[in-house]
Motif scaffolding. Structure first.
Motif, PDB file in Angstrom:
ATOM      1  N   ASN A 112      52.749  52.115  72.435  1.00 34.75           N
ATOM      2  CA  ASN A 112      53.433  53.297  71.904  1.00 34.75           C
ATOM      3  C   ASN A 112      54.952  53.133  71.893  1.00 34.75           C
ATOM      4  O   ASN A 112      55.639  53.646  71.010  1.00 34.75           O
ATOM      5  CB  ASN A 112      53.042  54.543  72.700  1.00 34.75           C
ATOM      6  N   ALA A 113      55.481  52.404  72.887  1.00 35.37           N
ATOM      7  CA  ALA A 113      56.927  52.186  72.929  1.00 35.37           C
ATOM      8  C   ALA A 113      57.391  51.409  71.701  1.00 35.37           C
ATOM      9  O   ALA A 113      58.435  51.716  71.111  1.00 35.37           O
ATOM     10  CB  ALA A 113      57.309  51.446  74.205  1.00 35.37           C
ATOM     11  N   VAL A 114      56.611  50.403  71.307  1.00 36.87           N
ATOM     12  CA  VAL A 114      56.962  49.614  70.117  1.00 36.87           C
ATOM     13  C   VAL A 114      56.846  50.468  68.864  1.00 36.87           C
ATOM     14  O   VAL A 114      57.720  50.448  67.990  1.00 36.87           O
ATOM     15  CB  VAL A 114      56.055  48.364  70.012  1.00 36.87           C
ATOM     16  N   LYS A 115      55.759  51.248  68.764  1.00 31.23           N
ATOM     17  CA  LYS A 115      55.549  52.072  67.569  1.00 31.23           C
ATOM     18  C   LYS A 115      56.597  53.178  67.442  1.00 31.23           C
ATOM     19  O   LYS A 115      56.977  53.553  66.324  1.00 31.23           O
ATOM     20  CB  LYS A 115      54.149  52.675  67.602  1.00 31.23           C
ATOM     21  N   SER A 116      57.088  53.684  68.576  1.00 31.05           N
ATOM     22  CA  SER A 116      58.060  54.770  68.517  1.00 31.05           C
ATOM     23  C   SER A 116      59.464  54.279  68.159  1.00 31.05           C
ATOM     24  O   SER A 116      60.288  55.050  67.672  1.00 31.05           O
ATOM     25  CB  SER A 116      58.103  55.514  69.859  1.00 31.05           C
ATOM     26  N   ASP A 117      59.750  52.992  68.402  1.00 30.19           N
ATOM     27  CA  ASP A 117      61.072  52.441  68.076  1.00 30.19           C
ATOM     28  C   ASP A 117      60.909  51.009  67.585  1.00 30.19           C
ATOM     29  O   ASP A 117      61.340  50.048  68.238  1.00 30.19           O
ATOM     30  CB  ASP A 117      61.970  52.492  69.316  1.00 30.19           C
ATOM     31  N   PRO A 118      60.283  50.830  66.400  1.00 28.77           N
ATOM     32  CA  PRO A 118      59.977  49.460  65.927  1.00 28.77           C
ATOM     33  C   PRO A 118      61.212  48.591  65.741  1.00 28.77           C
ATOM     34  O   PRO A 118      61.160  47.389  65.978  1.00 28.77           O
ATOM     35  CB  PRO A 118      59.252  49.701  64.597  1.00 28.77           C
ATOM     36  N   ALA A 119      62.329  49.175  65.313  1.00 25.17           N
ATOM     37  CA  ALA A 119      63.529  48.367  65.089  1.00 25.17           C
ATOM     38  C   ALA A 119      64.000  47.711  66.381  1.00 25.17           C
ATOM     39  O   ALA A 119      64.494  46.585  66.378  1.00 25.17           O
ATOM     40  CB  ALA A 119      64.638  49.236  64.505  1.00 25.17           C
ATOM     41  N   LYS A 120      63.836  48.415  67.481  1.00 26.61           N
ATOM     42  CA  LYS A 120      64.290  47.903  68.782  1.00 26.61           C
ATOM     43  C   LYS A 120      63.484  46.693  69.223  1.00 26.61           C
ATOM     44  O   LYS A 120      64.022  45.770  69.858  1.00 26.61           O
ATOM     45  CB  LYS A 120      64.172  49.020  69.823  1.00 26.61           C
ATOM     46  N   TYR A 121      62.194  46.674  68.862  1.00 24.53           N
ATOM     47  CA  TYR A 121      61.307  45.622  69.375  1.00 24.53           C
ATOM     48  C   TYR A 121      60.870  44.622  68.303  1.00 24.53           C
ATOM     49  O   TYR A 121      60.074  43.732  68.574  1.00 24.53           O
ATOM     50  CB  TYR A 121      60.071  46.259  70.006  1.00 24.53           C
ATOM     51  N   ALA A 122      61.377  44.757  67.085  1.00 25.32           N
ATOM     52  CA  ALA A 122      60.914  43.910  65.983  1.00 25.32           C
ATOM     53  C   ALA A 122      61.122  42.430  66.257  1.00 25.32           C
ATOM     54  O   ALA A 122      60.343  41.589  65.810  1.00 25.32           O
ATOM     55  CB  ALA A 122      61.627  44.307  64.692  1.00 25.32           C
ATOM     56  N   ALA A 123      62.176  42.076  66.989  1.00 26.62           N
ATOM     57  CA  ALA A 123      62.452  40.658  67.261  1.00 26.62           C
ATOM     58  C   ALA A 123      61.499  40.071  68.288  1.00 26.62           C
ATOM     59  O   ALA A 123      61.469  38.847  68.487  1.00 26.62           O
ATOM     60  CB  ALA A 123      63.891  40.489  67.741  1.00 26.62           C
ATOM     61  N   GLY A 124      60.710  40.913  68.965  1.00 29.86           N
ATOM     62  CA  GLY A 124      59.779  40.407  69.968  1.00 29.86           C
ATOM     63  C   GLY A 124      60.441  39.994  71.259  1.00 29.86           C
ATOM     64  O   GLY A 124      59.834  39.326  72.090  1.00 29.86           O
ATOM     65  N   ARG A 125      61.698  40.369  71.443  1.00 28.27           N
ATOM     66  CA  ARG A 125      62.417  40.028  72.663  1.00 28.27           C
ATOM     67  C   ARG A 125      62.787  41.302  73.406  1.00 28.27           C
ATOM     68  O   ARG A 125      63.122  42.313  72.786  1.00 28.27           O
ATOM     69  CB  ARG A 125      63.702  39.244  72.351  1.00 28.27           C
ATOM     70  N   PRO A 126      62.761  41.276  74.715  1.00 27.75           N
ATOM     71  CA  PRO A 126      63.104  42.484  75.470  1.00 27.75           C
ATOM     72  C   PRO A 126      64.598  42.775  75.392  1.00 27.75           C
ATOM     73  O   PRO A 126      65.410  41.878  75.161  1.00 27.75           O
ATOM     74  CB  PRO A 126      62.708  42.115  76.904  1.00 27.75           C
ATOM     75  N   GLN A 127      64.918  44.021  75.567  1.00 30.98           N
ATOM     76  CA  GLN A 127      66.330  44.397  75.620  1.00 30.98           C
ATOM     77  C   GLN A 127      66.933  43.899  76.934  1.00 30.98           C
ATOM     78  O   GLN A 127      66.342  44.050  78.000  1.00 30.98           O
ATOM     79  CB  GLN A 127      66.463  45.916  75.523  1.00 30.98           C
ATOM     80  N   ILE A 128      68.087  43.268  76.849  1.00 31.28           N
ATOM     81  CA  ILE A 128      68.759  42.723  78.031  1.00 31.28           C
ATOM     82  C   ILE A 128      70.084  43.440  78.223  1.00 31.28           C
ATOM     83  O   ILE A 128      70.907  43.496  77.309  1.00 31.28           O
ATOM     84  CB  ILE A 128      68.990  41.204  77.882  1.00 31.28           C
ATOM     85  N   THR A 129      70.258  44.012  79.399  1.00 32.10           N
ATOM     86  CA  THR A 129      71.514  44.693  79.707  1.00 32.10           C
ATOM     87  C   THR A 129      72.159  44.028  80.926  1.00 32.10           C
ATOM     88  O   THR A 129      71.470  43.501  81.807  1.00 32.10           O
ATOM     89  CB  THR A 129      71.281  46.186  80.004  1.00 32.10           C
ATOM     90  N   VAL A 130      73.483  44.053  80.955  1.00 33.06           N
ATOM     91  CA  VAL A 130      74.249  43.395  82.021  1.00 33.06           C
ATOM     92  C   VAL A 130      75.158  44.420  82.690  1.00 33.06           C
ATOM     93  O   VAL A 130      75.842  45.194  82.011  1.00 33.06           O
ATOM     94  CB  VAL A 130      75.089  42.238  81.457  1.00 33.06           C
ATOM     95  N   ALA A 131      75.161  44.423  84.024  1.00 34.53           N
ATOM     96  CA  ALA A 131      76.028  45.333  84.779  1.00 34.53           C
ATOM     97  C   ALA A 131      76.374  44.691  86.117  1.00 34.53           C
ATOM     98  O   ALA A 131      75.743  43.705  86.531  1.00 34.53           O
ATOM     99  CB  ALA A 131      75.335  46.673  85.004  1.00 34.53           C
ATOM    100  N   THR A 132      77.355  45.239  86.784  1.00 32.70           N
ATOM    101  CA  THR A 132      77.674  44.806  88.142  1.00 32.70           C
ATOM    102  C   THR A 132      76.743  45.526  89.114  1.00 32.70           C
ATOM    103  O   THR A 132      76.488  46.722  88.963  1.00 32.70           O
ATOM    104  CB  THR A 132      79.135  45.143  88.482  1.00 32.70           C
TER     105      THR A 132
END
Length: 459
Positions: free
Chosen positions: A200-220
Motif C-alpha cells: 500500500n505504501a508503494v501504491k499510495s506514493d508510486p513516484a517515491k518508490y518507482a526507482a525501487g530504492r529506499p529513501q535515504i536521509t542523512v542527519a547528525t
C-alpha cells in the motif's frame, strides 16, 4: 543474474552423445553435395530468426528446451523436413568449447535438437548449423550461422530483478527477509517489496518508490540515538568505533538507521545500501562479495605518520584519499602511510586499516594502476598463451577488476588468468576469452584504457 554455470550435467551428457552421431553423419554427407549458406536475417513466423539459403528460407528458434529449425519456400510456405537431418554446433559466450547436437524431425514440421538450455538463460550462444535431405533445397547442404540469446523464463527474469534491487524500498530490509518478495506494478514496471504490508505504501506514493530504492536521509545523531549507537558500536564502512571521529552520522535507509563514524562514509552507504544494512542488521553473507585480491603485500613494512609541509607537493599531486575518494585535507591534516618506500596519503586515520589490509590494491590505485609498471610474462601456462598469475600481478588485477571481454569479475569463472597483448598483460576471467584478445589485442587494450586502466608491460 551472473551465473557462472555454462552447462548442466545433462547438457554435457547430451553433447557427448550427439557429437559422435553428428560427426558420423557429416562424414557420410558433407563431401557429396554442394552447399548454400544462409544470409539476410529477418523475423520468422514462429518468432525466430529467418534467413535466406538458396531456394529456401531457414528459421532458427532458440528456447530453453533446445534448438528448432523450420524451412519455408520463397512464398513463406512451410516445406517438409520429414526426410531431413542436421547438426548444430553450439558455443556459449566466454567458453571456447563447442557442443554438437543432432537435429531430427520432430513430427511437428521442424527439425529439433532437444537440449536443456535453462542454465544459460540470458547468455549469448553462437550456433553453426548444417542441414541435409531437404527436398526443396535440391539436394544441397544448407549451412547457417546464428547468434542468439537463450530467453529467460518469467521466474528467472523476476529472480534477476530481485537480485538487482536487493532491498525493499519501503522498509529498507533485504527482499528475502520476510519470505518471497511481492511485485507491485508502478507505471508499467515492477517494483519488489519485502512483504504484503509494504504494498500500500508503494501504491499510495508510486513516484517515491518507482526507482525501487529506499529513501535515504542523512542527519547528525542526537542523544535519542545513544542506545542504538551503543548497540552498533562500530562504523560498518571503516570498522572504527562510533564517536572516535566526532559525533556519529545517522543515515536512515527506509526505516532502518545506520550510524557512521564520519561524513566521508555517506557515499559508500548511498552506493550500496543493501550491503551495509546486511552488515549492521545481520546476514553477513551480503558482505562476502567485498572485493579482495590475492597475494597482498605484507603489512609489516607499513609506517604511519602525520603529513608535514614537506609532503605538500605530493599531497597536491595525489589529491584524493584512495580509500574514501575524499579530497585530502577535507577531514583535517592528511595521514601519511609509508608502504615500503612509497607514501600514500589518507583523509583520516579511519582509512589506515584498509591500507594495512590490502596495501597492494591501494598502491596500484595511487601509482597509476600499472601505468608505469611491468610484470613477468609468465611461465606456467594453463593453455597455450594463457598464463597463471603471480603475486606481482596482484596490484594490476586489483585495478583492472573485470575481464574486458565478458565484463565479469576476474575471479568469476576460475580466473584471473593472464594473456599477452601487444607486449602488455591483460587479465581475463576464463580461458575462453583469450582468443578474442589474441585476435584484436589493440581493441581490448583500448577498452581497458577507456576504463582508466593502463595494462602493465610484460618483461
Amino acid at each position: 543474474m551472473k551465473s557462472n554455470i555454462l552447462l548442466t550435467a545433462a547438457l554435457i551428457a547430451v553433447a557427448s552423445a550427439s557429437t559422435v552421431k553428428a560427426q558420423n553423419y557429416h562424414a557420410d554427407h558433407n563431401h557429396a553435395m554442394p552447399s548454400q549458406t544462409a544470409k539476410a536475417q529477418t523475423a520468422g513466423p514462429r518468432g525466430g530468426s529467418l534467413k535466406q539459403a538458396g531456394a529456401v528460407q531457414l528459421e532458427t528458434v532458440v528456447s530453453q528446451g533446445g534448438i528448432q529449425m523450420f524451412v519455408y519456400d520463397q512464398n513463406g510456405q512451410p516445406v517438409s523436413v520429414d526426410r531431413g537431418r542436421g547438426a548444430a554446433s553450439v558455443r556459449v559466450e566466454g567458453n571456447a568449447k563447442r557442443y554438437r547436437y543432432d537435429l531430427l524431425p520432430d513430427g511437428k514440421g521442424g527439425l529439433t535438437a532437444p537440449v536443456n538450455l535453462s542454465q544459460i538463460a540470458g547468455r549469448q550462444i553462437d550456433i553453426d548449423i548444417q542441414l541435409v535431405g531437404i527436398e526443396a533445397a535440391g539436394g544441397q547442404t544448407l549451412k547457417l550461422n546464428e547468434v542468439a540469446t537463450v530467453p529467460a523464463s518469467e521466474l528467472q527474469l523476476a529472480a534477476a530483478a530481485i537480485a538487482r534491487q536487493k532491498i525493499c524500498p519501503v522498509s529498507g530490509k533485504p527482499l528475502d527477509s520476510m519470505g518471497d518478495p511481492v511485485a507491485v506494478d508502478v507505471d508499467g514496471q515492477r517494483v519488489f517489496v519485502c512483504c504484503g504490508g509494504c504494498v500500500n505504501a508503494v501504491k499510495s506514493d508510486p513516484a517515491k518508490y518507482a526507482a525501487g530504492r529506499p529513501q535515504i536521509t542523512v542527519a547528525t545523531a542526537t542523544a535519542a540515538d545513544a542506545d542504538a549507537i551503543a548497540r552498533q558500536k562500530v562504523c560498518p564502512v571503516m570498522d572504527e568505533p562510533l564517536g572516535g571521529m566526532g559525533t556519529p552520522i545517522k543515515v536512515t535507509i527506509g526505516d532502518k538507521p545506520i550510524y557512521l563514524c564520519c561524513k566521508g562514509c555517506i557515499k559508500k552507504i548511498e552506493a550500496e545500501p543493501a550491503k551495509y544494512l546486511a552488515m549492521v542488521y545481520g546476514d553477513q553473507k551480503a558482505s562476502a562479495g567485498v572485493e579482495t585480491v590475492g597475494a597482498n603485500a605484507s603489512s609489516s613494512n607499513i609506517e604511519v605518520t602525520s603529513a608535514t609541509q614537506a609532503d605538500a607537493a605530493l599531497i597536491a599531486q595525489q589529491k584524493n584519499c584512495p580509500v574514501m575518494d575524499e579530497p585530502l585535507g577535507s577531514m583535517g591534516d592528511p595521514i601519511k602511510v609509508m608502504v615500503g618506500d612509497k607514501p600514500i596519503f589518507l583523509c583520516c586515520k579511519g582509512c589506515i586499516k584498509k591500507i594495512k589490509a590490502d596495501p597492494a590494491k591501494y598502491l596500484a590505485i595511487v601509482y597509476g594502476g600499472g601505468s608505469a609498471g611491468s610484470v613477468p610474462a609468465g611461465t606456467e601456462q594453463v593453455r597455450a598463451g594463457i598464463f597463471k598469475v603471480s603475486a606481482e600481478d596482484a596490484p594490476f588485477i586489483a585495478v583492472q577488476k573485470k575481464c574486458p571481454v565478458m565484463d565479469e569479475p576476474l575471479d568469476a569463472m576460475g580466473g584471473p588468468y593472464k594473456v599477452h597483448a601487444a607486449g602488455k598483460a591483460i587479465y581475463i576471467c576464463c580461458p575462453g576469452c583469450a582468443k578474442k584478445i589474441a585476435a584484436e589485442p589493440q581493441k581490448w587494450l583500448a577498452v581497458l584504457a577507456q576504463q582508466g586502466v593502463n595494462a602493465p608491460t610484460l618483461r
